[in-house]
Scaffold this motif. Sequence first.
Motif, PDB file in Angstrom:
ATOM      1  N   PRO A 153     -11.597  55.464  32.772  1.00  0.00           N
ATOM      2  CA  PRO A 153     -11.113  54.861  31.534  1.00  0.00           C
ATOM      3  C   PRO A 153     -12.093  54.988  30.385  1.00  0.00           C
ATOM      4  N   ARG A 157     -11.357  56.819  26.756  1.00  0.00           N
ATOM      5  CA  ARG A 157     -11.436  56.089  25.492  1.00  0.00           C
ATOM      6  C   ARG A 157     -12.311  56.834  24.492  1.00  0.00           C
ATOM      7  N   SER A 181      -8.181  49.603  25.924  1.00  0.00           N
ATOM      8  CA  SER A 181      -7.361  50.072  27.038  1.00  0.00           C
ATOM      9  C   SER A 181      -7.012  51.541  26.922  1.00  0.00           C
ATOM     10  N   VAL A 197      -5.043  52.687  24.368  1.00  0.00           N
ATOM     11  CA  VAL A 197      -3.831  52.812  23.566  1.00  0.00           C
ATOM     12  C   VAL A 197      -4.204  53.249  22.153  1.00  0.00           C
ATOM     13  N   ASN A 217      -3.884  43.845  24.492  1.00  0.00           N
ATOM     14  CA  ASN A 217      -3.561  43.395  25.842  1.00  0.00           C
ATOM     15  C   ASN A 217      -4.635  42.408  26.274  1.00  0.00           C
ATOM     16  N   VAL A 242      -1.198  39.976  29.199  1.00  0.00           N
ATOM     17  CA  VAL A 242      -0.830  40.779  30.369  1.00  0.00           C
ATOM     18  C   VAL A 242      -1.443  40.249  31.658  1.00  0.00           C
ATOM     19  N   GLN A 255      -8.231  44.743  36.001  1.00  0.00           N
ATOM     20  CA  GLN A 255      -6.912  45.214  35.567  1.00  0.00           C
ATOM     21  C   GLN A 255      -7.085  46.296  34.506  1.00  0.00           C
ATOM     22  N   ALA A 256      -6.484  47.448  34.720  1.00  0.00           N
ATOM     23  CA  ALA A 256      -6.817  48.650  33.944  1.00  0.00           C
ATOM     24  C   ALA A 256      -6.368  48.610  32.496  1.00  0.00           C
ATOM     25  N   ASP A 257      -5.333  47.842  32.171  1.00  0.00           N
ATOM     26  CA  ASP A 257      -4.780  47.929  30.817  1.00  0.00           C
ATOM     27  C   ASP A 257      -5.325  46.870  29.863  1.00  0.00           C
ATOM     28  N   ASP A 273      -7.514  44.959  27.042  1.00  0.00           N
ATOM     29  CA  ASP A 273      -8.309  45.215  25.843  1.00  0.00           C
ATOM     30  C   ASP A 273      -9.300  44.090  25.585  1.00  0.00           C
TER      31      ASP A 273
END
Length: 442
Positions: A6, A10, A27, A29, A41, A64, A96-98, A100
Motif C-alpha cells: 500500500p 500511494r 488509502s 483513493v 475512510n 468503515v 484494515q487496508a482501506d 485513511d
Amino acid sequence: MNSSTPSSRRRFLKQTAAGAGFLILPSGVVTGKDSPANRLNIALIGTAGRAKAHFGTAEKENVVALCDVDEKNLASAAKKFPGAKHYVDWRKCLEQADLDAIICSTTDHTHAHIATWALKRGLHVYCEKPLANTVGEARIARAAYLEHDGKLATQIGTQLHAGNNFKRVRELIREGAIGELQEVSAWGNRRIPRDGYFPGQGEPPKNLHYDLWIGPSAFHPYNPGYFDYEAKGSNCLNWNMFWDFGSGQIGDMGSHTMDLAWNAIDAEPPTSIIAEGDPFNSDVTPVKLTSHFQIPANDWRPEIKLSWYQGGMMPKEPIAGALRGIGHGVLFEGTDAWLVSDFGSHVIIPKSASEGDRFSRTGIKGGYSHQGEWIAACKGGPKPACNFDYSGKMIETMLLGLVAYRAGEKLEYDAAAGKVTNNGMGNDLLNKAYREGWPLVG
C-alpha cells in the motif's frame, strides 16, 4: 519494499496525480479536491463516552471500521454506522487496508500506542487528550508525527482551544498588553481522591474484553468500579487517577487548562522542574500538586517560570478576589499588568491597581470546529492547531511535573536528548514497562 505494498502504491499515485489537482487519500483513493466523493475512510477506535462527540463529524465522511473492547458499545455504534466492520482489538483494526484516518477515544493508557501505530501505517490521527501518560510516550508519538509532518494530519482533543478566547489571549500577550511576559500560572480545582486500585470483584461481563481493556498496562483484577458510567457520571474519572491507567488531573482538565497558557507563550519543554504535593502513593496520582517549570527564552520573550497548581493549590492573587470563582484558569504576569483568563473570558489588571478595585472579565464568544479543522487538514488544508508537535511538547512538560514529584527533588532536563541529567530515578521515570505483546511502536 515490494512494489505492490500500500505504501508504494500511494507514493506512485501521489507522484502521478499531484500536479493534476487531485487529492490522494492515505488509502490510495484518488479524488478531485472539490468532488463530493472526497471523503475519508475513518475508523472509530473507542465508540462510547467521549467518542459520541465525534459522530456528527464522522458521519459526513465514511466510517468503515468500529473498534471497542465492549461489544455492547460496538452494537450501539453500529446502529449509527451500519456498514462498518467491527473489531474488539485496535491492533487488528489498524490493519484494515482501506483506512485513511482514525479517531481514538479510548482509555488514556492506550492513546500513545494507538496513535503511534496508526502514524507508522500512514494514517491521519485525531486522539483524545492526553496524547501520553509518560514523557517517553509523548516524545515517541511526537517523533512519529514529525516523520510524516506535512503528509499526515494530527489533532489532540483539547477542543476548548477552538474558542475565540484562546485566540484573543494569545494576541494580547504577544501584542504586549501586559508588558514583557515574566511568569505564567495555570490551575485546576478538580479533586478525585482514591486510596488505591479497586480490589478484584468477580468476573467481567461477557460483552467486555477486559484483557484488551488492560492492553499495555500492568494487569489489575476486574472491578466494576472502573466502568461505572452511571454512578460516576464520566467513565474516565473512574480510572485516570491510577498510575497504570492515567495521569490524574494532568491528563484530564490539566490538558485543557495548560493549553490556554501554552497557546500564548510559544514554549519548548523546560530546562528544570520542581514539584511537590500529597504524600506519594504507588497506586494513585496526587490530588494536590504544584509543579514549576523553567521555560527557555524565545525570540519575543525572556526565560519564564511556568507553574501548574491542582487539587485546591493556587497561585498568589494579584489583588484580593482576582481569581475568585475561576475553577480552571491561567494567570499571566507581565511587567505592566496581569491577565487572568478562564476558557471563555479574560481581564487585564494593571500593576497600579489597588486593593478594593474591581475588574470585570470580558467574555469572548464563538470559535471554529476543532474536529473540522482536522478533517480539512487530512484533505490538504492547514496544519491543525493542536497537532502532535504542539500538544506533544505540552504534555511532555506537564508529565515532567509528575516525574519531579515522584523523584522528590529539582530536576535538570535536557529536552534535546530527552534525559534528566541530575537524578537517576527521575530519568528512569520518563518511561515505563508494558505487557508482552503491547509494544509502544508496532
